[in-house]
Design an enzyme around this catalytic site. Structure first.
Site, mmCIF file in Angstrom:
data_model
loop_
_atom_site.group_PDB
_atom_site.id
_atom_site.type_symbol
_atom_site.label_atom_id
_atom_site.label_comp_id
_atom_site.label_asym_id
_atom_site.label_seq_id
_atom_site.Cartn_x
_atom_site.Cartn_y
_atom_site.Cartn_z
ATOM 1 N N ASP A 4 0.827 -1.206 0.000
ATOM 2 C CA ASP A 4 0.000 0.000 0.000
ATOM 3 C C ASP A 4 0.861 1.256 0.000
ATOM 4 O O ASP A 4 2.032 1.224 0.382
ATOM 5 C CB ASP A 4 -0.861 0.066 1.276
ATOM 6 C CG ASP A 4 -1.870 -1.060 1.359
ATOM 7 O OD1 ASP A 4 -2.224 -1.634 0.313
ATOM 8 O OD2 ASP A 4 -2.319 -1.349 2.496
ATOM 9 N N TYR A 23 5.643 -9.904 7.357
ATOM 10 C CA TYR A 23 5.511 -8.463 7.534
ATOM 11 C C TYR A 23 5.842 -8.093 8.979
ATOM 12 O O TYR A 23 5.603 -8.897 9.895
ATOM 13 C CB TYR A 23 4.077 -8.012 7.258
ATOM 14 C CG TYR A 23 3.734 -7.814 5.800
ATOM 15 C CD1 TYR A 23 3.950 -6.583 5.191
ATOM 16 C CD2 TYR A 23 3.176 -8.828 5.045
ATOM 17 C CE1 TYR A 23 3.620 -6.381 3.862
ATOM 18 C CE2 TYR A 23 2.845 -8.644 3.712
ATOM 19 C CZ TYR A 23 3.062 -7.409 3.126
ATOM 20 O OH TYR A 23 2.739 -7.199 1.814
#
Lengths: 254, 254
Positions: free
Chosen positions: B57, B115
């Site tokens: 993103d 992540y």
């Protein structure tokens, strides 16, 4: 009045150093002292002087710069840290505010300063998050640099490592130690952090010492040459000044 | 043609994410894929597609995003890393370029992704160097969050944690682990790094999982509620999406 001791961290990239610079008829460049004094004045409703432990050059960072300021007694127990941080820009933060002991002066009471200079070693890439904080100097011979650093420690006249621009009574300083260490979480083949601790530093002294150490690490001059450079007391012999953005003021001891 | 595997690090702050976005008649927003394709095209003298392991993103960082691109055989042994890095902007760097094994596809061959989401805990200050990489969420109850994280691990339908905007065949994913750890060199009372590893993630899934974990850590909902949110398969139950800038793509496994 109550004197407060402030501990301050900043990313120096977008600051023209610590010290307020006033040139008549020109806008002030953005400095750390200026944004701090502006925030403190906003809280107090009047101008106030924030006195730093020392100047840092344009682009130099700080993990724990120290400073003092005098405030009226009724504002001594105010939550200064929270109030200042709510007004300060994102690249500077007040880590602690505490009442200063009697006679405390951020600059004159300081007995030791510790600076960290970070070298990035691979030639072919730089981790982008580290780029603002390292000199991308390429591979260096650490053992040779450590030998050269030994010549720099102790009490010496560091006139060869002082840049022009300030009046000092003496250019003699005592360097307690210069050592290379790893950055936590970063392999040492990528980044080496050099720590310099002394009773005080002349203008750009850490950057000039680092510049000479890197010249040794690149094999351009020998480690033994450092003793000669010191003795010569001649700035022209010491070579390049390492870039400002690799340098961080790590600690001021009182 | 030879397929090359690229490993890429970037600071996401000034990127509109990974993926090239084309709106007719408007300038392209700055994306990581776009600056990579531009640099590679400059070297090859023609357009080239750089295919990422997945989109990140706008604002999300990467320590080791992976991608592939196909180049003519005569360019296979070229020093791509050095050439690309000499053309890329300061906030993105190519860490490695290697020949891809037969059949390799950066997106389809990926078997696991890791992540890291960083939380900054003190309310009264933020270390400025960390600010671009953390969510300044304030104090949280770590034990409660760890209990909640246990409900999230394993194979589940994560429809409750998927934001709108992509077509996927299934919203079932396997989360191998969610754990909190210290950041090297930073005290855990300041910063907690949460690692999320799974066979794949839905759109904004890590940020939605983190948002719910922080709601638990703030005592707004109970750890047991997480099981209900998962079962409901309803995005409205999962609460806020954690801010993009706290998230870093740490590793893609093949």
């Amino acid at each position: 009045m109550q004197r407060l001791k402030l501990t301050i961290a900043y990313v120096g990239s977008r600051f023209h150093g610590w010290q307020i610079q006033a040139t008549p008829g020109k806008p002030h460049p953005r400095t750390v002292q200026q944004v701090l004094e502006k925030a403190a004045a906003h809280i107090l409703g009047r101008a106030v002087h924030v006195h730093g432990a020392g100047r840092t050059d344009s682009g130099v960072h700080a993990d724990a710069q120290c400073a003092h300021m005098d405030v009226p007694e009724e504002k001594a127990n105010f939550n200064w840290r929270r109030a200042l941080n709510s007004l300060l820009p994102d690249d500077v933060s007040v880590l602690a505010v505490e009442p200063a002991p009697p006679g405390f002066h951020a600059q004159h009471s300081a007995v030791k300063k510790l600076y960290t200079y970070r070298l990035w070693l691979p030639r072919e890439y730089v981790l982008p998050a580290w780029r603002p904080f390292v000199w991308t100097c390429g591979p260096v011979d650490l053992a040779a640099m450590e030998a050269a650093a030994c010549h720099m420690t102790g009490m010496h006249d560091f006139a060869s490592f002082q840049n022009q621009g300030t009046d000092v009574q003496t250019t003699v300083r005592t360097v307690y130690g210069i050592r290379s260490c790893s950055e936590p979480g970063v392999p040492q083949e990528l980044l080496v952090a050099w720590q310099f601790e002394a009773d005080g530093f002349l203008k750009q002294m850490v950057r000039n010492l680092m510049g000479l150490l890197v010249a040794v690490g690149r094999g351009k001059i020998s480690a033994d040459r450092v003793a000669y450079v010191l003795e010569s007391r001649n700035r022209a012999h010491a070579g390049v000044t390492a870039p400002a953005h690799g340098l961080t003021l790590t600690r001021v001891s009182y």
